[in-house]
Design a protein around this motif. Structure first.
Motif, short mmCIF file in Angstrom:
data_model
loop_
_atom_site.label_atom_id
_atom_site.label_comp_id
_atom_site.label_asym_id
_atom_site.label_seq_id
_atom_site.Cartn_x
_atom_site.Cartn_y
_atom_site.Cartn_z
N TYR A 178 3.80 -18.67 8.73
CA TYR A 178 4.43 -19.38 7.60
C TYR A 178 3.48 -19.57 6.43
O TYR A 178 3.74 -20.36 5.53
CB TYR A 178 4.96 -20.75 8.09
CG TYR A 178 5.95 -20.60 9.21
CD1 TYR A 178 7.27 -20.26 8.95
CD2 TYR A 178 5.54 -20.73 10.53
CE1 TYR A 178 8.17 -20.07 9.98
CE2 TYR A 178 6.44 -20.55 11.58
CZ TYR A 178 7.75 -20.22 11.29
OH TYR A 178 8.64 -20.02 12.32
N THR A 202 3.21 -12.03 9.53
CA THR A 202 4.40 -11.30 9.96
C THR A 202 5.30 -10.96 8.78
O THR A 202 5.24 -11.63 7.74
CB THR A 202 5.19 -12.14 10.99
OG1 THR A 202 6.36 -11.43 11.38
CG2 THR A 202 5.60 -13.50 10.44
N LYS A 205 9.16 -13.79 8.24
CA LYS A 205 9.53 -15.07 7.62
C LYS A 205 9.61 -14.90 6.10
O LYS A 205 10.64 -14.51 5.59
CB LYS A 205 8.55 -16.17 8.06
CG LYS A 205 8.41 -16.27 9.59
CD LYS A 205 9.66 -16.80 10.26
CE LYS A 205 9.79 -16.46 11.73
NZ LYS A 205 8.75 -16.95 12.61
N ARG A 213 10.87 -5.83 12.84
CA ARG A 213 9.80 -6.04 13.81
C ARG A 213 8.48 -5.45 13.31
O ARG A 213 8.04 -4.38 13.74
CB ARG A 213 10.15 -5.44 15.20
CG ARG A 213 11.49 -5.84 15.77
CD ARG A 213 11.69 -7.34 15.79
NE ARG A 213 10.68 -8.03 16.54
CZ ARG A 213 10.04 -9.14 16.10
NH1 ARG A 213 10.34 -9.68 14.93
NH2 ARG A 213 9.12 -9.70 16.85
C1 LIG Z 1 8.37 -16.70 13.79
C2 LIG Z 1 6.97 -16.79 14.26
C3 LIG Z 1 6.22 -15.63 14.49
C4 LIG Z 1 6.83 -14.30 14.21
O1 LIG Z 1 6.83 -13.44 15.26
P1 LIG Z 1 7.28 -11.94 14.99
O2 LIG Z 1 7.11 -11.33 16.34
O3 LIG Z 1 6.34 -11.36 13.97
O4 LIG Z 1 8.69 -11.96 14.49
C5 LIG Z 1 4.91 -15.75 14.89
N1 LIG Z 1 4.35 -16.95 15.04
C6 LIG Z 1 5.03 -18.08 14.81
C7 LIG Z 1 4.36 -19.38 14.94
C8 LIG Z 1 6.36 -18.03 14.44
O5 LIG Z 1 7.04 -19.17 14.24
#
Ligand SMILES: *Cc1c(COP(=O)(O)O)cnc(C)c1O
Length: 345
Positions: A178, A202, A205, A213
């Motif tokens: 985030y 990632t 978000k 992915r």
């Molecule tokens: C949503 C989230 C992810 C994302 O994971 P992906 O596999 O990249 O979709 C990673 N870490 C946290 C803390 C999250 O909330």
């Protein structure tokens, strides 16, 4: 501290799978009969670049981190799993993580048969390096931090992370899924100062692409090398690589989306705080907020009946009667608020 001493001996000694595309890396050949691919259905008849070089070049420009410090995976969940497989000896080693935090760390620990030690956050959701050092022992290979943290929404204190990097003789993961919603400086700019630091990012978000992915890890190039040895050879498919290249050309769209979400966030928080059954809205640096209400389960069930889904985090440590609410479009946010205003206890 020596990274070599942290890596599992079998991984250190591993001779990784060598694909046809690894062995021949030029582009000038005209006839490719080396990989048992079909000659038909171009361009998807060919295996993709196992190291996603073009995508990494672009990410490097946008994120300001050299390509050799970037790992790309099938979501950041792949990087989380690789951290266990590279550093943690099943049945012997352990990891330490803040609690509450992202659920995948504990699931990956269980799958890999690695003990998962939880260090409860303070009541204001801050963490202390001392608390982590108390619970860590000689077999602790990794500490997981998440900043801004899921589900609490807050950034972890920079000085405290520095202290941990100084005290702890193992891998420190800072999950910044985030990070684009927060004001703090990203830890990815520090991976060449701290060889034990792994920073996760990632596309799921702020980059608005959870479906494709694609996750990133930024780390010392030796750590990246171990990840690349262990990952599936073609872990990021061609469609995802093409999509990422295209989205990276439109990074101003991402900035626009982030601005929209950050514009909605304070409005949502103050409206939510006005609800008669709202006891507290916690400060947030993410695209969601955590709120304590009088009866989370009842409100959650009511919202479901109204067709609005939020996350009930009531059963999570320190989150009793808490709902986690994602910031949506203005229309979605209005739908949530008008449903909430009609709720009767
Ligand atoms: C949503 C989230 C992810 C994302 O994971 P992906 O596999 O990249 O979709 C990673 N870490 C946290 C803390 C999250 O909330």
């Amino acid at each position: 501290m020596n990274l070599k001493d942290l890596v599992r001996p079998n991984i250190y000694a591993l001779a990784p799978y060598s694909s046809a595309r690894d062995e021949y890396q030029g582009h000038d050949a005209a006839v490719f009969l080396d990989a048992n691919e079909s000659p038909y259905n171009k361009p998807y008849n060919r295996y993709p670049d196992p190291l996603q070089r073009e995508v990494k070049e672009k990410i490097s420009q946008v994120k300001g981190v050299p390509p050799e410090n970037i790992f790309l995976g099938n979501g950041s969940d792949e990087a989380i799993d690789l951290i266990f497989r590279v550093f943690c000896e099943p049945g012997l080693d352990n990891v330490v993580a803040i609690e509450p935090s992202y659920g995948m760390y504990a699931v990956c620990a269980d799958i890999n048969n690695v003990e998962y030690r939880r260090v409860k956050l303070h009541n204001d959701f801050s963490f202390s390096a001392e608390d982590i050092m108390q619970i860590a022992n000689k077999r602790t290979k990794v500490v997981f931090l998440c900043s801004p943290n899921n589900p609490t929404g807050n950034l972890m204190d920079r000085k405290e992370i520095l202290k941990l990097l100084d005290l702890f003789q193992g891998i420190v993961v800072v999950d910044e899924a985030y990070g684009d919603f927060a004001n703090g400086k990203s830890w990815r700019f520090d991976v060449n100062t701290f060889p034990q630091l792994v920073v996760l990012n990632t596309f799921s978000k702020a980059w608005s692409s959870a479906a494709v992915r694609l996750g990133m890890a930024f780390a010392d190039k030796e750590v990246i090398h171990y990840f690349n040895k262990v990952k599936y050879p073609y872990n990021v498919n061609q469609l995802t690589q093409e999509y990422a290249l295209d989205l990276l050309k439109h990074s101003y769209d991402v900035e626009k989306w982030v601005k929209l979400i950050l514009g909605e966030r304070p409005k949502m928080i103050s409206a939510f705080a006005m609800l008669p059954y709202c006891e507290k809205v916690y400060p947030t640096d993410a695209n969601f907020f955590l709120a304590k209400v009088s009866n989370a389960q009842k409100i959650y069930d009511y919202l479901i009946r109204k067709g609005v889904v939020v996350r009930n985090r009531s059963k999570v440590t320190l989150c009793e009667n808490c709902l986690r609410i994602t910031i949506g479009t203005p229309q979605e946010n209005t739908a949530l608020l008008s449903a909430l205003r009609q709720f009767e206890e």
